[in-house]
Design a protein around this motif. Structure first.
Motif, PDB file in Angstrom:
ATOM      1  N   LEU A  27       0.826  -1.201   0.000  1.00  0.00           N
ATOM      2  CA  LEU A  27       0.000   0.000   0.000  1.00  0.00           C
ATOM      3  C   LEU A  27       0.868   1.262   0.000  1.00  0.00           C
ATOM      4  O   LEU A  27       0.643   2.194  -0.778  1.00  0.00           O
ATOM      5  CB  LEU A  27      -0.905  -0.028   1.240  1.00  0.00           C
ATOM      6  CG  LEU A  27      -2.179   0.775   1.178  1.00  0.00           C
ATOM      7  CD1 LEU A  27      -2.968   0.423  -0.056  1.00  0.00           C
ATOM      8  CD2 LEU A  27      -3.023   0.514   2.415  1.00  0.00           C
ATOM      9  N   VAL A  28       1.873   1.283   0.875  1.00  0.00           N
ATOM     10  CA  VAL A  28       2.736   2.461   0.946  1.00  0.00           C
ATOM     11  C   VAL A  28       3.486   2.634  -0.375  1.00  0.00           C
ATOM     12  O   VAL A  28       3.542   3.733  -0.933  1.00  0.00           O
ATOM     13  CB  VAL A  28       3.728   2.343   2.126  1.00  0.00           C
ATOM     14  CG1 VAL A  28       4.703   3.504   2.116  1.00  0.00           C
ATOM     15  CG2 VAL A  28       2.979   2.292   3.440  1.00  0.00           C
ATOM     16  N   MET A  45       1.222   3.985  -3.070  1.00  0.00           N
ATOM     17  CA  MET A  45       0.867   5.391  -2.895  1.00  0.00           C
ATOM     18  C   MET A  45       2.036   6.299  -3.268  1.00  0.00           C
ATOM     19  O   MET A  45       1.858   7.377  -3.817  1.00  0.00           O
ATOM     20  CB  MET A  45       0.457   5.654  -1.444  1.00  0.00           C
ATOM     21  CG  MET A  45      -0.923   5.154  -1.114  1.00  0.00           C
ATOM     22  SD  MET A  45      -2.202   5.925  -2.112  1.00  0.00           S
ATOM     23  CE  MET A  45      -2.667   4.598  -3.165  1.00  0.00           C
ATOM     24  N   LEU A  46       3.258   5.840  -2.965  1.00  0.00           N
ATOM     25  CA  LEU A  46       4.417   6.675  -3.268  1.00  0.00           C
ATOM     26  C   LEU A  46       4.755   6.629  -4.749  1.00  0.00           C
ATOM     27  O   LEU A  46       5.179   7.623  -5.337  1.00  0.00           O
ATOM     28  CB  LEU A  46       5.626   6.229  -2.446  1.00  0.00           C
ATOM     29  CG  LEU A  46       5.520   6.434  -0.928  1.00  0.00           C
ATOM     30  CD1 LEU A  46       6.766   5.931  -0.234  1.00  0.00           C
ATOM     31  CD2 LEU A  46       5.302   7.898  -0.599  1.00  0.00           C
ATOM     32  N   PRO A  92       0.116   6.064  -7.453  1.00  0.00           N
ATOM     33  CA  PRO A  92      -1.123   6.256  -6.681  1.00  0.00           C
ATOM     34  C   PRO A  92      -2.381   5.945  -7.482  1.00  0.00           C
ATOM     35  O   PRO A  92      -3.432   5.763  -6.886  1.00  0.00           O
ATOM     36  CB  PRO A  92      -1.064   7.730  -6.284  1.00  0.00           C
ATOM     37  CG  PRO A  92      -0.110   8.344  -7.219  1.00  0.00           C
ATOM     38  CD  PRO A  92       0.871   7.303  -7.595  1.00  0.00           C
ATOM     39  N   TRP A 134       4.095  17.105  -8.427  1.00  0.00           N
ATOM     40  CA  TRP A 134       4.395  16.005  -7.525  1.00  0.00           C
ATOM     41  C   TRP A 134       4.345  14.670  -8.262  1.00  0.00           C
ATOM     42  O   TRP A 134       5.194  13.819  -8.104  1.00  0.00           O
ATOM     43  CB  TRP A 134       3.378  16.030  -6.388  1.00  0.00           C
ATOM     44  CG  TRP A 134       3.415  14.815  -5.547  1.00  0.00           C
ATOM     45  CD1 TRP A 134       4.312  14.540  -4.579  1.00  0.00           C
ATOM     46  CD2 TRP A 134       2.534  13.709  -5.610  1.00  0.00           C
ATOM     47  NE1 TRP A 134       4.036  13.335  -4.034  1.00  0.00           N
ATOM     48  CE2 TRP A 134       2.965  12.797  -4.639  1.00  0.00           C
ATOM     49  CE3 TRP A 134       1.411  13.401  -6.403  1.00  0.00           C
ATOM     50  CZ2 TRP A 134       2.307  11.606  -4.436  1.00  0.00           C
ATOM     51  CZ3 TRP A 134       0.768  12.208  -6.196  1.00  0.00           C
ATOM     52  CH2 TRP A 134       1.220  11.319  -5.222  1.00  0.00           C
TER      53      TRP A 134
END
Lengths: 422, 577, 367
Positions: free
Chosen positions: B531-532, B535-536, B539, B562
């Motif tokens: 998940l992390v 997202m990084l 996403p 970004w």
């Protein structure tokens, strides 16, 4: 599954399938019964499976069962010249869907003859429909829910399936034992009950309630905590308000620990007696100073003198072997039940197997019939006899008072009451 | 030679991963699973993968869009070697640092088994040297691979991936092949590929990849070029449908069982996708509707339902269950309708827990069975038979039917007026209202549609398992459905399917094991890490919806910057189905 | 993205009175009636000499307040991060758990060599420092690895990341420390007795918990309002861009916010140890959710609100079941404790959508 075999062959490289044809048929004379049979060819192993809660919060219950099963298979040795293989231990995840999934894995291998499991009653209710459909036999070491067998008075439980057996006692039995002890031996008439929403703990408090009220006692409150709850002051306040003389909480170590540690801070519980069951007669709970003086009910584990007739091993030797192999004592009380369940299954296989040279045939219906007919089998847990709904437990419940923080075995020998009363 | 800071950094990260996976018991646990018999276990693969990746990253250096990356085997190997060496030394230092103390009281997994495993059973002295050498070599290999030209590099990756897939998915492969003699040719008795079958698979994968490279690109292009409604598109859909129908017949009971679990999560994922992905309402209590479906079906069909037991047929009960779910959707949806977006998350989470607690409570036990659950729920009547969990090869078709319905609903609503209203609302609620969209109606409709789809999953679940207990409906289920949707790609139907297949099918769901039972203990750790990472790095999910990724890329300039920094462009507009 | 669009909860709407409002009014009235009937029922019981005794009520209230003040300390971390970055840091519960877990090592070591009993106050101080340092480090590390690269991303993204971080930290601790529950040594004897406050005996540990919470809160209040770093934090919470233009190092200030929130969670970790003693890797999960609930109850971004929300939530879930539900004749009320806590959240938000003391959000969050 045969109906799809033709389709599945599509996926097979044609040439190699000849190999299969070459080693196809043999043992034509043996006639299989209505549930079919397993044929174990020369040099192959007899397949049984273990199905226990080996991960998560209830691993303390499942892991000693799992280990005892393997020890029993090793001690029993070969059957008619065939090894017995347990395969990787399956996990019942202590839930109905976990039991079902594992059962599906078991029955997909048609060579499997029987299963030792499950650890949790909920898992058995998910697994049994599939195990039964496949004609297998399953023996549990630690399921205690009455719904899986019978009410002990001849009525099948709502989740009873043929092919289900257990060496663990029926909750109704333990409920009766605990109720008798509290009412007759301690002479108390007002009891508070705490369960934790688990089918096992709830089943046991309900069994206690019925037995105790029948004796003429009063259940002043029947309440519950939730698994993972830490703040016990509200529930203890609720219990204290009802004014029980004894609190019976057949729950698990985590919540029980919070309860006994927080009880001194609640007014009205100063003179209450506490009683737990086999879920908390475990090392880390009994280490707590607050647990001293508590009563515990559970299967009588004075197995040291009992000898399993199939392997000639007695309880003391088992514990010695266990400790030397795993470096710790069993974390729950059902190791003897698991060991006996396994030897029962292996003995049944040995007895019903039809030997045909190096090949053996095991008829599934006959295997079940043999298990149902077991009577007077001497196991670690005592004399085992199965009833028609699969309750095979030697069923001796004992109640001890924890009076020795330093030596738990000494406490466990401080038995105040055994049931049935002899 | 001066030490490149990036090489040092990756070396240290690699070493830290080695020490960490050892300390949490992952290596020892994974060591039980043999991949290539008798030389490689999953544990050693994990152990050596860390320095290999570190070596690879060190060789890669800083990626710049402007310059063509350098590819030089020797230089890559050299950088990788250094990174691997650092990683190995780090791991050894960790072992030597913890070895003198008996830490087992606090850290049960830092034990002899860990030391034996990490030192290749050579003892701490010699073993440390072996570990450092092995780690350096793995790093060098990782670096060298980066240095290869494109084609051989892809070949190496492809071979490695296929060999690992074949060894990891032993269960599926042997289940599909079914004939023991052939299975024995590929796999060793104790599990894992034979060395030579691994080599053959690797070589085959390389060769087939090279052989059909052009062909595959052509096919992908063809599929992309085909217009919606064209004959080509329809025939592609037909082939896919046929594959889906035939697949359950080819595989055995276990794989079908897994596929049913996957399908249940696809269903719930599709439902949550409407609420979160399309309408943009973060619902962390979605399990409540699953529970309403399951318990609704249990009460209506089981003869053992405690208070009210009409013993309806599954098909008759289904519409009733849907109505119940819709009511639940309105009940949950209305109080939260005017709440700030983030409050929605915590309030819905609360609702989910309230439902589970009520199901379990002694208060409602006379109606819902409490701790004892409801048992003996009949299967789904289909002609003369009744389909339940005992026959997964039939039940899978029931789940596929409802997945189809849910996918159709999602597909149609996406393109409809309400779908556009949701999109507008998701973008900006005030603007949406200003242009005449009733956000109250749109939000409630999202909740209700999502609830009904979840109730499908619940109804199937009851009939499949045959019993319902409260513990199948805890907050973890809600979160895992959310992870499925997010990893797959919010707003994308294909994404949800892929997410469920990877997460539930391979890693396992909240109460079910995936193909890799070894991962059970570390399942949620891996879930968290995925998940992390997603997202990084990505996403928008694995298979994002066009509109969604465009949104992610079109918001404020700052956000664009970004995302661009992450380099996660979506090059090809893909259909969001 | 609408999840980040946060229109003022009560805005001038076109629907003057529609069925949504009707339903909400129905809920408000129904809840009030249920509460009143329940409370009256309980008072009736009490008058009849049934139900908990006066002493039991007193113990229950004191214990609920002490649990609540622990929630409040954790809630501060949620509230501060929300105020500055505008997202729910779901991993904050794990920050708290890490403090208690590592604190356990120091406590066990002190206990084993007898220091715990001979010097209880110093021991508690040591555990406090260990827990605070651990939690602070974990919070800062999480910010660095997982949240900093997401600065400026749509709000849903860091929120989902925090769920992932939460799983990762939880199960890393499960792997490192094992899954079994472990116990802190019993509170030193000086603490376990009762202390008389205005003639009311109160358990020493609970008094200490409340005291530590109050002191930490005052310290934090001083830090935020009276120091330079504190004003920088407030400025960044108000408007990051302008704060940056004013020469405030925004990144550094955000790290400080996480560190201070982590330190408060570490204090809460010690309070947990004093109150409950048992810890495992899931210790942070439910208290984390409860603390976030408390932050919302009090008004997010509002520091006194977080503390008030915590204490109130502790009272709602501790006293609520016995006071309201038992009066309604519901059995086994304590089982419904968590349901009461969440229901209280829903009710408070229905009555006061911005929390009890109102939100304090930065300009970009207010919309």
């Amino acid at each position: 599954m045969n109906k799809k075999r033709s389709l599945r062959f599509l996926a097979v490289i044609g040439v190699l399938s000849l190999v299969v044809a070459a080693c196809g048929d043999s043992g034509a004379e043996f006639e299989a019964g209505e549930l079919g049979a397993v044929t174990v060819e020369a040099g192959e192993a007899i397949q049984i499976r273990s199905l226990n809660a080996i991960s998560g919060e209830v691993a303390f219950l499942g892991i000693p069962n799992e280990r005892a099963i393997r020890m029993a298979v090793e001690d029993y040795g070969q059957i008619h010249g065939h090894d017995v293989e347990v395969g990787a231990g399956l996990d019942d995840l202590c839930s109905a869907e976990g039991g079902q999934q594992a059962a599906q894995t078991i029955v997909s291998d048609e060579q499997v003859v029987g299963v030792i499991g499950t650890s949790c009653s909920g898992a058995a209710s998910g697994a049994m429909p599939i195990i039964n459909d496949a004609g297998l036999a399953m023996i549990s070491a630690s399921n205690t829910s009455p719904s899986l067998t019978s009410d002990l008075e001849g009525t099948a439980g709502e989740n009873y399936y043929e092919g289900y057996y257990r060496t663990a006692h029926n909750d109704l039995f333990q409920g009766q034992a605990a109720a008798n002890f509290v009412f007759n031996n301690l002479g108390l008439t007002k009891v508070g009950l705490i369960h934790d929403g688990d089918p096992y703990t709830n089943g046991l408090t309900t069994a206690f309630e019925n037995a105790f009220e029948e004796l003429g006692g009063e259940i002043v409150i029947h309440t519950a905590v939730t698994v993972g709850q830490t703040d016990m002051v509200p529930v203890l306040t609720e219990v204290a308000a009802a004014g029980p003389e004894l609190i019976f909480m057949p729950i698990f170590p985590a919540e029980a620990t919070f309860i006994v540690q927080q009880a001194p801070g609640v007014s009205g519980l100063e003179n209450v007696e506490w009683m737990g069951a086999d879920g908390i007669s475990v090392e880390n709970f009994m280490n707590l100073p607050e647990s001293e003086g508590m009563y515990f009910s559970g299967p009588d584990t004075r197995f040291a003198e009992n000898t399993n007739e199939a392997t000639d091993l007695n309880g003391a030797q088992f514990l010695e072997d266990y400790e030397s192999e795993f470096g710790e004592a069993p974390s729950a009380d059902f190791w003897g039940h698991a060991y006996d369940a396994t030897t029962m299954l292996l003995m049944a296989i040995e007895e019903v197997a039809v030997v045909d040279g190096d090949t053996i045939h095991i008829d599934r219906a006959e295997l079940r019939e043999y298990l149902t007919g077991i009577s007077g089998f001497n196991g670690l847990i005592g004399e085992i006899s199965c009833d028609e709904y699969g309750d095979c437990g030697a069923a001796v419940i004992s109640i001890f008072q924890h009076n020795n923080l330093a030596d738990h075995q000494a406490s466990k020998s401080n038995i105040l009451y055994t049931y049935p009363e002899s | 030679m001066s030490l490149d800071p990036l090489t040092r950094r990756w070396g240290l990260i690699g070493g830290a991963i080695m020490a960490f996976t050892g300390a949490i018991g992952m290596l020892v646990s994974f060591d039980e699973r043999i991949l290539i018999s008798p030389i490689l276990s999953l544990g050693y693969l994990t152990l050596l993968l860390a320095p290999a990746i570190a070596g690879h990253m060190a060789a890669r250096g800083k990626v710049s869009v402007l310059e063509e990356p350098e590819h030089d085997v020797a230089q890559g190997a050299q950088k990788g070697l250094v990174a691997g060496l650092i990683a190995g030394v780090f791991a050894v230092v960790f072992m030597l640092a913890v070895n003198p103390f008996d830490l087992s009281e606090f850290f049960p997994n830092i034990n002899d088994r860990m030391f034996d495993m990490m030192t290749f059973d050579f003892g701490l002295g010699l073993g440390s040297v072996v570990l450092i050498v092995a780690s350096a070599l793995a790093g060098a290999a990782g670096g060298a691979i980066y240095g290869l030209d494109d084609e051989p590099r892809e070949g190496v990756f492809r071979s490695a991936i296929w060999v690992i897939l074949f060894s990891l998915f032993e269960l599926v492969v042997s289940d599909v092949i079914e004939v023991d003699a052939i299975v024995d040719l590929i796999y060793a008795r104790g599990g894992g590929l034979h060395i030579w079958s691994a080599i053959i698979i690797g070589v085959l994968a390389w060769w087939l990849g090279v052989r059909y490279k052009g062909r595959r690109a052509e096919l992908t292009q063809m599929a992309k070029d085909s217009e919606a409604g064209s004959r080509l598109r329809w025939s592609l859909i037909g082939v896919a449908a046929l594959l889906v129908i035939v697949l359950p017949m080819l595989v055995g009971g276990i794989v079908n069982e897994l596929l049913i679990n996957v399908a249940l999560f696809i269903l719930m994922g599709l439902g949550l996708n409407i609420v979160v992905g399309l309408a943009g309402l973060l619902d962390l209590g979605y399990v409540a509707f699953f529970a309403v479906g399951a318990y609704g079906m249990a009460v209506l069909t089981s003869p053992l339902s405690p208070a009210f037991s009409p013993e309806l047929n599954w098909w008759v009960a289904l519409p009733v269950v849907m109505v119940l779910a819709a009511i639940a959707g309105v009940l949950v949806g209305t109080p939260v309708i005017r709440m700030r977006g983030d409050y929605l998350a915590i309030v819905t989470l609360g609702f989910g827990e309230i439902v589970r607690i009520l199901i379990l409570s002694d208060w409602l036990t006379p109606f819902l069975g409490g701790a004892q659950g409801i048992t003996r729920i009949p299967g789904i009547p289909l002609g003369a038979t009744s389909v339940s969990g005992t026959s997964p090869e039939l039940f899978i078709y029931m789940t596929m039917l409802l997945v189809g319905v849910a996918a159709y609903i999602s597909y149609r609503t996406q393109e409809s007026r309400i779908g556009r209203a949701w999109a507008a609302m998701r973008e900006d609620e005030d603007v949406a209202e200003a242009i005449g969209i009733s956000t109250v109606q749109a939000k409630l409709l999202a909740f209700v549609t999502g609830a009904i789809i979840a109730s499908f999953a619940g109804a199937l679940f009851s009939a499949k398992v045959g019993t319902v207990f409260h513990n199948s409906f805890d907050v973890l289920v809600s979160i895992i459905i959310l992870v499925v949707v997010i990893v797959g790609g919010m707003g994308s139907i294909r994404g949800v399917a892929l997410g469920a297949l990877i997460l539930i099918g391979v890693l396992g769901g909240p109460k079910s094991q995936g193909l890799l039972g070894e991962f059970a203990e570390f399942k949620l750790l891996i879930y968290g890490a995925i998940l992390v990472y997603m997202m990084l790095q990505r996403p928008e999910g694995l298979l994002p919806s066009v509109r969604r990724s465009r949104e992610l890329h079109q918001e404020e300039a700052a956000q664009d910057a970004w995302l661009d920094k992450k380099g996660s462009f979506i090059e090809e507009p893909e259909a969001s189905v | 993205m609408s999840t980040e669009v946060a229109p003022e909860p009560v805005r001038s709407r076109r629907f003057k009175f529609n069925w949504v409002d009707g339903f909400l009014w129905f809920l408000r009235v129904a809840a009030l009636i249920a509460i009143v009937v329940g409370v009256v029922g309980s008072i009736q019981q009490f008058a009849d000499g049934e139900g908990p005794s006066a002493a039991a009520w007193r113990d229950l209230i004191v214990s609920s307040i002490s649990t609540g003040s622990m929630y409040g300390l954790i809630a501060l971390g949620y509230s501060m991060v929300y105020g500055v970055l505008g997202f729910i840091n779901f991993a904050h519960g794990e920050v708290f758990m890490s403090g208690t877990m590592v604190g356990l090592i120091s406590a066990t070591m002190l206990f084993e060599n007898g220091f715990w009993d001979s010097n209880p106050w110093i021991s508690i101080l040591v555990v406090l420092v260990v827990a605070m340092i651990t939690s602070t480090l974990v919070a800062v590390a999480i910010e660095r690895v997982a949240y900093r690269p997401l600065r400026g991303a749509p709000r849903l993204i860091p929120l989902i990341t925090s769920i992932g971080v939460s799983f990762f930290v939880q199960y890393s601790f499960a792997g490192l420390f094992g899954v079994a529950i472990r116990n802190y040594p019993p509170a030193p004897s000086q603490l376990s007795g009762n202390v008389d406050i205005l003639g009311i005996p109160i358990a020493g540990t609970r008094l200490l918990v409340i005291g530590v919470a109050v002191v930490s809160m005052i310290g934090l209040w001083y830090f935020v309002t009276q120091t330079k770093t504190g004003s920088a934090m407030r400025a960044v919470a108000e408007d990051k861009e302008i704060a940056g233009l004013m020469g405030i190092d925004v990144d550094k200030t955000i790290v400080t916010t996480f560190a201070v929130g982590g330190a408060m969670a570490g204090v809460a970790g010690l309070l947990w140890a004093l109150l409950f003693r048992g810890v495992d890797f899931l210790t942070g999960f439910l208290p984390g959710i409860k603390a976030f609930t408390a932050a919302v109850l009090g008004g997010i971004g509002n520091m006194p609100g977080a503390m008030l929300g915590g204490v109130l939530l502790g009272l709602f879930e501790g006293v609520g079941p016995q006071l309201v539900l038992a009066g309604l004749g519901i059995p086994a009320v304590s089982q419904l404790k968590d349901a009461v806590a969440f229901a209280a959240l829903v009710l408070v938000l229905i009555f006061r959508p911005t929390g009890l003391l109102g939100e304090r959000l930065g300009s970009e969050d207010r919309v």
